[in-house]
Write an enzyme that holds these catalytic residues in place. Structure first.
Site, PDB file in Angstrom:
ATOM      1  N   HIS A 180      93.655 132.462  68.996  1.00  0.00           N
ATOM      2  CA  HIS A 180      94.364 133.632  69.526  1.00  0.00           C
ATOM      3  C   HIS A 180      94.588 133.455  71.012  1.00  0.00           C
ATOM      4  O   HIS A 180      93.830 132.763  71.693  1.00  0.00           O
ATOM      5  CB  HIS A 180      93.615 134.938  69.243  1.00  0.00           C
ATOM      6  CG  HIS A 180      92.184 134.922  69.683  1.00  0.00           C
ATOM      7  ND1 HIS A 180      91.183 134.330  68.945  1.00  0.00           N
ATOM      8  CD2 HIS A 180      91.576 135.417  70.793  1.00  0.00           C
ATOM      9  CE1 HIS A 180      90.029 134.469  69.572  1.00  0.00           C
ATOM     10  NE2 HIS A 180      90.248 135.115  70.709  1.00  0.00           N
ATOM     11  N   ASN A 235      90.547 130.964  74.623  1.00  0.00           N
ATOM     12  CA  ASN A 235      89.217 130.371  74.606  1.00  0.00           C
ATOM     13  C   ASN A 235      89.014 129.490  73.370  1.00  0.00           C
ATOM     14  O   ASN A 235      89.395 129.872  72.260  1.00  0.00           O
ATOM     15  CB  ASN A 235      88.157 131.477  74.609  1.00  0.00           C
ATOM     16  CG  ASN A 235      88.269 132.381  75.833  1.00  0.00           C
ATOM     17  OD1 ASN A 235      88.590 131.919  76.915  1.00  0.00           O
ATOM     18  ND2 ASN A 235      88.015 133.670  75.644  1.00  0.00           N
ATOM     19  N   GLN A 271      84.680 131.751  73.291  1.00  0.00           N
ATOM     20  CA  GLN A 271      85.334 132.162  72.045  1.00  0.00           C
ATOM     21  C   GLN A 271      84.321 132.867  71.156  1.00  0.00           C
ATOM     22  O   GLN A 271      83.207 132.361  70.956  1.00  0.00           O
ATOM     23  CB  GLN A 271      85.925 130.950  71.303  1.00  0.00           C
ATOM     24  CG  GLN A 271      86.756 131.354  70.093  1.00  0.00           C
ATOM     25  CD  GLN A 271      87.437 130.162  69.407  1.00  0.00           C
ATOM     26  OE1 GLN A 271      87.136 129.009  69.695  1.00  0.00           O
ATOM     27  NE2 GLN A 271      88.335 130.462  68.482  1.00  0.00           N
ATOM     28  N   HIS A 281      95.085 135.652  74.518  1.00  0.00           N
ATOM     29  CA  HIS A 281      94.954 136.962  75.167  1.00  0.00           C
ATOM     30  C   HIS A 281      96.102 137.129  76.165  1.00  0.00           C
ATOM     31  O   HIS A 281      96.357 136.224  76.974  1.00  0.00           O
ATOM     32  CB  HIS A 281      93.659 137.042  75.983  1.00  0.00           C
ATOM     33  CG  HIS A 281      92.396 136.957  75.192  1.00  0.00           C
ATOM     34  ND1 HIS A 281      91.650 138.063  74.870  1.00  0.00           N
ATOM     35  CD2 HIS A 281      91.725 135.898  74.672  1.00  0.00           C
ATOM     36  CE1 HIS A 281      90.568 137.690  74.198  1.00  0.00           C
ATOM     37  NE2 HIS A 281      90.590 136.377  74.070  1.00  0.00           N
ATOM     38  N   ASP A 303      93.948 144.517  71.690  1.00  0.00           N
ATOM     39  CA  ASP A 303      92.529 144.188  71.633  1.00  0.00           C
ATOM     40  C   ASP A 303      91.715 145.485  71.545  1.00  0.00           C
ATOM     41  O   ASP A 303      91.992 146.451  72.256  1.00  0.00           O
ATOM     42  CB  ASP A 303      92.134 143.389  72.878  1.00  0.00           C
ATOM     43  CG  ASP A 303      90.810 142.682  72.728  1.00  0.00           C
ATOM     44  OD1 ASP A 303      90.790 141.446  72.756  1.00  0.00           O
ATOM     45  OD2 ASP A 303      89.773 143.379  72.593  1.00  0.00           O
TER      46      ASP A 303
HETATM   47  P1  AMP Z   1      87.517 135.602  72.213  1.00  0.00           P
HETATM   48  O1  AMP Z   1      86.257 135.919  72.968  1.00  0.00           O
HETATM   49  O2  AMP Z   1      88.520 134.806  73.015  1.00  0.00           O
HETATM   50  O3  AMP Z   1      87.216 134.965  70.871  1.00  0.00           O
HETATM   51  O4  AMP Z   1      88.227 136.978  71.974  1.00  0.00           O
HETATM   52  C1  AMP Z   1      88.002 137.791  70.882  1.00  0.00           C
HETATM   53  C2  AMP Z   1      88.637 139.116  71.204  1.00  0.00           C
HETATM   54  O5  AMP Z   1      88.879 139.786  69.987  1.00  0.00           O
HETATM   55  C3  AMP Z   1      87.806 140.050  72.072  1.00  0.00           C
HETATM   56  O6  AMP Z   1      88.562 140.419  73.227  1.00  0.00           O
HETATM   57  C4  AMP Z   1      87.530 141.256  71.171  1.00  0.00           C
HETATM   58  O7  AMP Z   1      87.542 142.472  71.877  1.00  0.00           O
HETATM   59  C5  AMP Z   1      88.680 141.165  70.190  1.00  0.00           C
HETATM   60  N1  AMP Z   1      88.436 141.717  68.856  1.00  0.00           N
HETATM   61  C6  AMP Z   1      87.399 141.451  68.037  1.00  0.00           C
HETATM   62  N2  AMP Z   1      87.543 142.096  66.860  1.00  0.00           N
HETATM   63  C7  AMP Z   1      88.715 142.771  66.945  1.00  0.00           C
HETATM   64  C8  AMP Z   1      89.439 143.620  66.060  1.00  0.00           C
HETATM   65  N3  AMP Z   1      88.965 143.907  64.849  1.00  0.00           N
HETATM   66  N4  AMP Z   1      90.603 144.139  66.480  1.00  0.00           N
HETATM   67  C9  AMP Z   1      91.081 143.861  67.714  1.00  0.00           C
HETATM   68  N5  AMP Z   1      90.453 143.054  68.599  1.00  0.00           N
HETATM   69  C10 AMP Z   1      89.287 142.522  68.220  1.00  0.00           C
END
Ligand code: AMP
Ligand code: ZN
Length: 140
Positions: free
Chosen positions: A107, A94, A101, A109, A38
């Protein structure tokens, strides 16, 4: 957009990352999944498991992919926990804006936890009421 028989969503950043069109810190890859670090980690080792085929969330995810994702989560969680000497690990997933989300490509985590960390994956416990219990149990 189609690549190796996979349907990708044109404007989905995780489709592009999962399928290698945008570089990422990849920790694992196979035919169906990529796991990456992440970019805004909650803790050292915070990783994301991405299916290569687009599904917006758990509700859209095919059963077979869901099963494989959990087995992969178990494997990667073990390596992260042991390799980083973590004290625990949260699996967080999420679905929908109300649930936090922000990227609408399914995805999971994997968040390694350390005894002295300040990661916050908690809620204030409420009380299970008789009416909620009846309403929810009747759904199944
Ligand atoms: P969510 O809030 O469950 O949708 O999680 C999205 C996650 O994606 C967050 O923890 C962000 O830090 C991560 N994220 C967003 N863009 C990127 C990216 N380009 N590379 C790696 N992680 C990302
Ligand atoms: Zn996608």
């Amino acid at each position: 957009m189609e690549r190796k028989g996979l349907i990708l969503e044109t404007n989905c950043i995780f489709c592009k990352i999962a399928n290698g069109e945008i570089p990422s810190a990849t920790i694992y890859e196979d035919e169906e999944f990529r796991a990456i670090l992440d970019l805004g980690p909650a803790s050292k080792g915070h990783a994301l498991i991405l299916p290569k085929k687009h599904a917006a969330n758990l509700f859209e995810l095919p059963d077979e992919t869901a099963g494989k994702a959990m087995i992969l989560a178990k494997r990667l969680a073990k390596t992260l926990k042991e390799g980083l000497h973590a004290d625990g690990l949260n699996v967080v997933q999420n679905n929908g804006e109300a649930a936090g989300q922000t990227v609408y490509h399914f995805h999971m985590h994997l968040i390694p936890r350390y005894a002295d960390d300040t990661v916050n994956v908690t809620w204030t416990p409420g009380t299970l009421t008789e009416s909620d219990k009846a309403e929810v149990t009747e759904l199944f």
